[in-house]
Scaffold this active site. Sequence first.
Site, PDB file in Angstrom:
ATOM      1  CE  LYS A  78      -4.338   0.879   2.397  1.00  0.00           C
ATOM      2  NZ  LYS A  78      -4.960   0.857   3.721  1.00  0.00           N
TER       3      LYS A  78
HETATM    4  C1  E4P Z   1      -8.373   1.849   3.651  1.00  0.00           C
HETATM    5  O1  E4P Z   1      -7.570   1.056   3.211  1.00  0.00           O
HETATM    6  C2  E4P Z   1      -8.216   2.544   4.954  1.00  0.00           C
HETATM    7  O2  E4P Z   1      -7.538   1.671   5.820  1.00  0.00           O
HETATM    8  C3  E4P Z   1      -9.507   2.879   5.612  1.00  0.00           C
HETATM    9  O3  E4P Z   1     -10.628   2.493   4.878  1.00  0.00           O
HETATM   10  C4  E4P Z   1      -9.584   4.223   6.254  1.00  0.00           C
HETATM   11  O4  E4P Z   1     -10.830   4.370   6.867  1.00  0.00           O
HETATM   12  P1  E4P Z   1     -11.141   5.482   7.979  1.00  0.00           P
HETATM   13  O5  E4P Z   1     -11.446   6.752   7.284  1.00  0.00           O
HETATM   14  O6  E4P Z   1     -12.352   4.940   8.689  1.00  0.00           O
HETATM   15  O7  E4P Z   1      -9.928   5.558   8.865  1.00  0.00           O
END
Ligand code: E4P
Length: 217
Positions: free
Chosen positions: A83
């Site tokens: 990522k």
């Molecule tokens: C995606 O890969 C992220 O980890 C995640 O969806 C972030 O979500 P949040 O806005 O609830 O922290």
Amino acid sequence: MKFFVDTADINDIRELAETGLLDGVTTNPSLIHKSGRKFMEVVEEICRVVPGPVSAEVVAADHAEMMREAEVLRKIADNVTIKVPLTIDGLRTCKALTSDGTMVNVTLCFTANQALLAAKAGATFISPFVGRHDDIGFDGMEIISDIRMIYDNYDFQTQILVASIRHPIHVLESAKIGADVITAPPSVIRQLFKHPLTDRGLEAFLADWGKTGQSIG
Ligand code: E4P
């Protein structure tokens, strides 16, 4: 549509994996912190439980260091997806890794133009954050429709992974738009199974069945 769970909690992951409906997992540095576990160790354990893509995020800001971290992370298991953030260095890293056959999830995407760049960089997944957009008074789902249209216009193979999901309506809208993947917290995935009329109906069926005095088999 594929279902990923957005957590580093191995108990939640195991429970959802048992349903047979879980296609992958996304983690981020905040979720690793919340788990209280060592990053490499928890990712390795998740990869053993879920055979699908498991996102593990680099934390470096520059390309060379991102490549070094990616090298360490991708050795954990074949299903690790690297990522990277949607920055110039992140997309440069994405291009280098995907050219080499590594799965890459480009995260922290907030505009359709950013998603266009990620597709040009060969991203396997683009993660637009819908909930965080909603939080500041914009309609996060509008960006998903725009990305779908753009990717279809040019036949980009990058999968739209709707992230920062807050509730079941985000999942429903994602499916209607034709997003490829959603990643949601365990609580939202569990909510998808539930309806009070299902519970009430089942209760009545079982009560009537009991009155028949019969059993199956
Ligand atoms: C995606 O890969 C992220 O980890 C995640 O969806 C972030 O979500 P949040 O806005 O609830 O922290």
